[in-house]
Design a protein around this motif. Structure first.
Motif, PDB file in Angstrom:
ATOM      1  N   ASN A 195       5.272  -3.862 -14.857  1.00 44.66           N
ATOM      2  CA  ASN A 195       5.135  -3.441 -13.465  1.00 44.66           C
ATOM      3  C   ASN A 195       6.424  -3.342 -12.677  1.00 44.66           C
ATOM      4  O   ASN A 195       6.384  -3.285 -11.450  1.00 44.66           O
ATOM      5  CB  ASN A 195       4.231  -4.450 -12.731  1.00 44.66           C
ATOM      6  N   ILE A 209       2.505  -2.190  -3.836  1.00 56.48           N
ATOM      7  CA  ILE A 209       3.829  -1.756  -4.298  1.00 56.48           C
ATOM      8  C   ILE A 209       4.888  -2.234  -3.298  1.00 56.48           C
ATOM      9  O   ILE A 209       4.761  -2.024  -2.085  1.00 56.48           O
ATOM     10  CB  ILE A 209       3.888  -0.218  -4.422  1.00 56.48           C
ATOM     11  N   GLY A 210       5.895  -2.881  -3.819  1.00 53.67           N
ATOM     12  CA  GLY A 210       7.022  -3.310  -2.984  1.00 53.67           C
ATOM     13  C   GLY A 210       8.296  -2.660  -3.505  1.00 53.67           C
ATOM     14  O   GLY A 210       8.571  -2.699  -4.714  1.00 53.67           O
ATOM     15  N   GLN A 235       6.856  -8.754   5.294  1.00 54.60           N
ATOM     16  CA  GLN A 235       5.777  -9.648   4.862  1.00 54.60           C
ATOM     17  C   GLN A 235       6.320 -11.078   4.843  1.00 54.60           C
ATOM     18  O   GLN A 235       7.416 -11.326   4.341  1.00 54.60           O
ATOM     19  CB  GLN A 235       5.302  -9.303   3.456  1.00 54.60           C
ATOM     20  N   LEU A 289       3.522  -1.773   0.600  1.00 54.16           N
ATOM     21  CA  LEU A 289       2.376  -0.874   0.734  1.00 54.16           C
ATOM     22  C   LEU A 289       1.244  -1.313  -0.177  1.00 54.16           C
ATOM     23  O   LEU A 289       1.491  -1.702  -1.329  1.00 54.16           O
ATOM     24  CB  LEU A 289       2.848   0.536   0.350  1.00 54.16           C
ATOM     25  N   SER A 290       0.012  -1.246   0.316  1.00 50.93           N
ATOM     26  CA  SER A 290      -1.154  -1.498  -0.541  1.00 50.93           C
ATOM     27  C   SER A 290      -2.148  -0.358  -0.367  1.00 50.93           C
ATOM     28  O   SER A 290      -2.403   0.083   0.756  1.00 50.93           O
ATOM     29  CB  SER A 290      -1.838  -2.818  -0.178  1.00 50.93           C
ATOM     30  N   PHE A 308       7.083 -12.089  -3.503  1.00 49.42           N
ATOM     31  CA  PHE A 308       7.885 -10.863  -3.445  1.00 49.42           C
ATOM     32  C   PHE A 308       8.650 -10.903  -2.131  1.00 49.42           C
ATOM     33  O   PHE A 308       8.049 -10.885  -1.043  1.00 49.42           O
ATOM     34  CB  PHE A 308       7.010  -9.617  -3.541  1.00 49.42           C
ATOM     35  N   GLY A 366       4.756 -12.192   0.900  1.00 47.20           N
ATOM     36  CA  GLY A 366       4.572 -11.107  -0.072  1.00 47.20           C
ATOM     37  C   GLY A 366       4.341 -11.697  -1.455  1.00 47.20           C
ATOM     38  O   GLY A 366       4.995 -12.658  -1.840  1.00 47.20           O
ATOM     39  N   ARG A 367       3.398 -11.139  -2.193  1.00 43.57           N
ATOM     40  CA  ARG A 367       2.992 -11.740  -3.471  1.00 43.57           C
ATOM     41  C   ARG A 367       3.330 -10.842  -4.640  1.00 43.57           C
ATOM     42  O   ARG A 367       3.226  -9.627  -4.566  1.00 43.57           O
ATOM     43  CB  ARG A 367       1.501 -12.023  -3.432  1.00 43.57           C
ATOM     44  N   GLY A 368       3.740 -11.476  -5.746  1.00 43.10           N
ATOM     45  CA  GLY A 368       4.010 -10.755  -6.987  1.00 43.10           C
ATOM     46  C   GLY A 368       3.045 -11.199  -8.072  1.00 43.10           C
ATOM     47  O   GLY A 368       2.107 -11.955  -7.795  1.00 43.10           O
ATOM     48  N   ARG A 369       3.264 -10.722  -9.283  1.00 46.81           N
ATOM     49  CA  ARG A 369       2.383 -11.084 -10.399  1.00 46.81           C
ATOM     50  C   ARG A 369       2.568 -12.544 -10.780  1.00 46.81           C
ATOM     51  O   ARG A 369       3.604 -13.135 -10.522  1.00 46.81           O
ATOM     52  CB  ARG A 369       2.724 -10.223 -11.620  1.00 46.81           C
ATOM     53  N   SER A 380       0.683 -10.589   3.912  1.00 44.43           N
ATOM     54  CA  SER A 380       0.731  -9.798   2.682  1.00 44.43           C
ATOM     55  C   SER A 380      -0.210  -8.601   2.838  1.00 44.43           C
ATOM     56  O   SER A 380      -1.384  -8.788   3.188  1.00 44.43           O
ATOM     57  CB  SER A 380       0.278 -10.671   1.504  1.00 44.43           C
ATOM     58  N   THR A 381       0.290  -7.412   2.585  1.00 42.55           N
ATOM     59  CA  THR A 381      -0.586  -6.232   2.682  1.00 42.55           C
ATOM     60  C   THR A 381      -1.676  -6.283   1.613  1.00 42.55           C
ATOM     61  O   THR A 381      -2.780  -5.778   1.825  1.00 42.55           O
ATOM     62  CB  THR A 381       0.209  -4.916   2.568  1.00 42.55           C
ATOM     63  N   ASN A 382      -1.383  -6.899   0.456  1.00 41.39           N
ATOM     64  CA  ASN A 382      -2.432  -7.005  -0.568  1.00 41.39           C
ATOM     65  C   ASN A 382      -3.562  -7.927  -0.089  1.00 41.39           C
ATOM     66  O   ASN A 382      -4.737  -7.663  -0.344  1.00 41.39           O
ATOM     67  CB  ASN A 382      -1.872  -7.538  -1.891  1.00 41.39           C
ATOM     68  N   ILE A 386       4.974  -3.866  -8.841  1.00 38.23           N
ATOM     69  CA  ILE A 386       3.586  -3.447  -8.588  1.00 38.23           C
ATOM     70  C   ILE A 386       2.653  -4.616  -8.889  1.00 38.23           C
ATOM     71  O   ILE A 386       2.804  -5.275  -9.921  1.00 38.23           O
ATOM     72  CB  ILE A 386       3.205  -2.257  -9.509  1.00 38.23           C
ATOM     73  N   LYS A 408      15.853  -5.234 -10.973  1.00 34.48           N
ATOM     74  CA  LYS A 408      14.547  -4.813 -10.446  1.00 34.48           C
ATOM     75  C   LYS A 408      14.709  -4.268  -9.033  1.00 34.48           C
ATOM     76  O   LYS A 408      15.264  -4.945  -8.164  1.00 34.48           O
ATOM     77  CB  LYS A 408      13.625  -6.035 -10.438  1.00 34.48           C
TER      78      LYS A 408
HETATM   79  C1  BTN Z   1       5.792  -8.074  -8.716  1.00 36.53           C
HETATM   80  O1  BTN Z   1       6.992  -7.827  -8.625  1.00 36.53           O
HETATM   81  O2  BTN Z   1       5.346  -8.960  -9.493  1.00 36.53           O
HETATM   82  C2  BTN Z   1       4.855  -7.276  -7.877  1.00 36.53           C
HETATM   83  C3  BTN Z   1       5.342  -7.151  -6.461  1.00 36.53           C
HETATM   84  C4  BTN Z   1       4.363  -6.458  -5.568  1.00 36.53           C
HETATM   85  C5  BTN Z   1       4.788  -6.536  -4.113  1.00 36.53           C
HETATM   86  C6  BTN Z   1       3.910  -5.734  -3.212  1.00 36.53           C
HETATM   87  S1  BTN Z   1       4.590  -5.581  -1.600  1.00 36.53           S
HETATM   88  C7  BTN Z   1       3.094  -4.906  -1.007  1.00 36.53           C
HETATM   89  C8  BTN Z   1       1.974  -5.694  -1.659  1.00 36.53           C
HETATM   90  N1  BTN Z   1       1.680  -6.880  -0.892  1.00 36.53           N
HETATM   91  C9  BTN Z   1       1.969  -7.999  -1.569  1.00 36.53           C
HETATM   92  O3  BTN Z   1       1.820  -9.165  -1.136  1.00 36.53           O
HETATM   93  N2  BTN Z   1       2.452  -7.697  -2.788  1.00 36.53           N
HETATM   94  C10 BTN Z   1       2.497  -6.262  -2.994  1.00 36.53           C
END
Ligand code: BTN
Length: 258
Positions: free
Chosen positions: A109, A141-142, A46, A67-68, A57, A49-52, A22-24, A121, A117
């Motif tokens: 977001n 941001i994804g 990723q 991108l982070s 994600f 990849g993580r979301g809210r 995950s870039t975050n 973010i 969607k």
């Molecule tokens: C969401 O939809 O709830 C937020 C999604 C955010 C995804 C981006 S991808 C780059 C960055 N790294 C992650 O793990 N998550 C964010």
């Protein structure tokens, strides 16, 4: 994507990873270790990849932008939702610049096209110890760029889409990343009132009947406005409720949007 053609307006380091969890996650580690404002992390894929609100994600190789951006805003944590709104305004504008598509912002977001969607973010932060001031923030941001419907897992097919599926004119991820960084840089230095006015203008949640998920029992109401901090004001039978990101999520009564 061609990382050597990406221009970082902060003139800070830009790191590209062909594959990462995950870039975050990496951005937060670097921010804790002192990385400067404007550091950008990018990945082609990723694996986590993580979301809210603990969601994931979906981040397949070669199809999206992951991108982070590390920021060091001198803000109390109560004002951080404003940062998510600012990122949403910049994201929407960059997508329009490059693809010609007018997206809407689903509070707080999500960038939405044709009721699906296309981007999300996730803002995460660390505080100066013992204070309520933000030491660092990571804006993640994804963007779903080139997916076709069958590229999404079945559970996402009715709620997610890509810019290509939504009819974007031909574009490269490099063009969109450059536009996004440029717009983020511009919007983040604009007055908060200008940013929030733009956010309200493009927020498709306003006027909608919504359910507040995460409340017990689930509450239903009408989204009235977004306040200057970025909180959603919802008219319910009990009165007007102020909804902050991170506490609850908002759903349309009959699906993702409405
Ligand atoms: C969401 O939809 O709830 C937020 C999604 C955010 C995804 C981006 S991808 C780059 C960055 N790294 C992650 O793990 N998550 C964010």
């Amino acid at each position: 994507m061609n990382p050597s053609q990406i221009h970082n307006p902060w003139r800070a380091q830009l790191q590209y990873h062909s594959s990462i969890d995950s870039t975050n996650r990496l951005a937060k580690d670097l921010a804790r270790a002192g990385a400067p404002e404007g550091t950008v992390l990018l990945a082609d894929r990723q694996s986590a990849g993580r979301g809210r609100l603990g969601r994931s994600f979906y981040s397949p190789e070669g199809r999206g932008i992951y991108l982070s951006l590390i920021l060091r805003p001198n803000l109390p944590v109560t004002q951080l939702m404003h940062l998510t709104c600012a990122a949403g305004v910049a994201l929407r504008q960059a997508v329009y610049d490059v693809t010609g598509l007018h997206g809407g912002l689903k509070w707080i977001n999500d960038l939405v096209l044709d009721k699906r969607k296309v981007a999300g973010i996730l803002v995460e932060q660390g505080l100066v110890p013992g204070t309520d001031r933000v030491d660092w923030a990571v804006v993640g941001i994804g963007i779903n760029c080139y997916h076709q419907k069958e590229d999404f897992p079945p559970e996402l097919r009715e709620v997610a889409a890509s810019l290509s599926m939504a009819g974007a004119r031909s574009f490269t991820r490099t063009q969109l990343i450059n536009a996004l960084l440029e717009r983020l840089h511009q919007v983040l230095s604009s007055p908060a009132s200008t940013v929030m006015d733009a956010y309200r203008r493009h927020c498709i949640t306003l006027g909608q009947r919504v359910q507040l998920l995460g409340t017990e029992p689930v509450e239903v109401g009408t989204a009235l406005d977004v306040d200057d901090q970025g909180a959603l004001l919802v008219q319910t039978r009990q009165g007007t409720v102020t909804v902050r990101a991170g506490e609850v999520s908002v759903r349309g009564l009959y699906g993702y949007i409405s």
